[in-house]
Design a protein around this motif. Sequence first.
Motif, PDB file in Angstrom:
ATOM      1  N   ASP A 234       0.705  -1.155   0.060  1.00  0.00           N
ATOM      2  CA  ASP A 234       0.050   0.053   0.058  1.00  0.00           C
ATOM      3  C   ASP A 234       0.780   1.373   0.059  1.00  0.00           C
ATOM      4  N   VAL A 235       2.081   1.078   0.526  1.00  0.00           N
ATOM      5  CA  VAL A 235       2.930   2.219   0.561  1.00  0.00           C
ATOM      6  C   VAL A 235       4.471   1.611   0.516  1.00  0.00           C
ATOM      7  N   LEU A 236       5.298   2.476  -0.231  1.00  0.00           N
ATOM      8  CA  LEU A 236       6.608   2.086  -0.396  1.00  0.00           C
ATOM      9  C   LEU A 236       7.509   3.272   0.175  1.00  0.00           C
ATOM     10  N   ILE A 237       8.513   2.719   0.961  1.00  0.00           N
ATOM     11  CA  ILE A 237       9.443   3.610   1.576  1.00  0.00           C
ATOM     12  C   ILE A 237      10.932   3.151   1.230  1.00  0.00           C
ATOM     13  N   SER A 238      11.621   4.257   0.827  1.00  0.00           N
ATOM     14  CA  SER A 238      12.868   3.855   0.193  1.00  0.00           C
ATOM     15  C   SER A 238      13.958   4.852   0.939  1.00  0.00           C
ATOM     16  N   ALA A 239      15.303   4.649   1.067  1.00  0.00           N
ATOM     17  CA  ALA A 239      16.385   5.473   1.583  1.00  0.00           C
ATOM     18  C   ALA A 239      17.357   5.271   0.565  1.00  0.00           C
ATOM     19  N   GLY A 240      17.613   6.738  -0.025  1.00  0.00           N
ATOM     20  CA  GLY A 240      18.635   6.446  -0.965  1.00  0.00           C
ATOM     21  C   GLY A 240      18.246   7.251  -2.240  1.00  0.00           C
ATOM     22  N   SER A 241      19.002   7.998  -2.698  1.00  0.00           N
ATOM     23  CA  SER A 241      18.962   8.460  -4.088  1.00  0.00           C
ATOM     24  C   SER A 241      18.677   7.830  -5.397  1.00  0.00           C
ATOM     25  N   SER A 242      19.789   6.898  -5.438  1.00  0.00           N
ATOM     26  CA  SER A 242      19.715   6.194  -6.679  1.00  0.00           C
ATOM     27  C   SER A 242      18.811   5.132  -6.429  1.00  0.00           C
ATOM     28  N   THR A 243      18.325   4.424  -5.279  1.00  0.00           N
ATOM     29  CA  THR A 243      17.479   3.503  -5.424  1.00  0.00           C
ATOM     30  C   THR A 243      16.075   4.335  -5.554  1.00  0.00           C
ATOM     31  N   GLY A 244      15.855   5.225  -4.855  1.00  0.00           N
ATOM     32  CA  GLY A 244      14.603   6.037  -5.070  1.00  0.00           C
ATOM     33  C   GLY A 244      14.453   6.500  -6.314  1.00  0.00           C
ATOM     34  N   ASN A 245      15.295   6.973  -7.130  1.00  0.00           N
ATOM     35  CA  ASN A 245      15.229   7.413  -8.482  1.00  0.00           C
ATOM     36  C   ASN A 245      14.621   6.130  -9.166  1.00  0.00           C
ATOM     37  N   ALA A 246      15.364   4.932  -9.093  1.00  0.00           N
ATOM     38  CA  ALA A 246      14.764   3.889  -9.791  1.00  0.00           C
ATOM     39  C   ALA A 246      13.533   3.253  -9.639  1.00  0.00           C
ATOM     40  N   LEU A 247      12.978   3.469  -8.376  1.00  0.00           N
ATOM     41  CA  LEU A 247      11.579   3.039  -7.907  1.00  0.00           C
ATOM     42  C   LEU A 247      10.675   3.922  -8.295  1.00  0.00           C
ATOM     43  N   ALA A 248      11.123   5.273  -8.266  1.00  0.00           N
ATOM     44  CA  ALA A 248       9.849   6.367  -8.571  1.00  0.00           C
ATOM     45  C   ALA A 248       9.100   6.007  -9.696  1.00  0.00           C
ATOM     46  N   PRO A 249       9.346   5.724 -10.705  1.00  0.00           N
ATOM     47  CA  PRO A 249       8.548   5.408 -12.066  1.00  0.00           C
ATOM     48  C   PRO A 249       7.808   4.320 -11.952  1.00  0.00           C
ATOM     49  N   ILE A 250       8.132   3.080 -11.174  1.00  0.00           N
ATOM     50  CA  ILE A 250       7.392   2.155 -10.713  1.00  0.00           C
ATOM     51  C   ILE A 250       6.266   2.404  -9.891  1.00  0.00           C
ATOM     52  N   ALA A 251       6.640   3.231  -8.846  1.00  0.00           N
ATOM     53  CA  ALA A 251       5.669   3.610  -7.924  1.00  0.00           C
ATOM     54  C   ALA A 251       4.679   4.426  -8.601  1.00  0.00           C
TER      55      ALA A 251
END
Length: 75
Positions: free
Chosen positions: A45-62
Amino acid sequence: GIEIAYDSLKPSTKEKIRLHFEDDAFQPKNSITALTRLMSDKQIDVLISAGSSTGNALAPIAESKKLPFIAIATD
């Protein structure tokens, strides 16, 4: 921090929340693999990520899945 906050919740609230963790070693490829696996195995239901490169990779999917995404990053 998330586990500490979760542990402080009332039992009736904890029943409604399940935490799932994946160690991506701060590697974007691992992050995508982990999220894909979690989405196929669990209700996310919610995604939490720490880190710029990983967050940038996950953002389009989310975004494409309309999944609320909290990212802790420097850029």
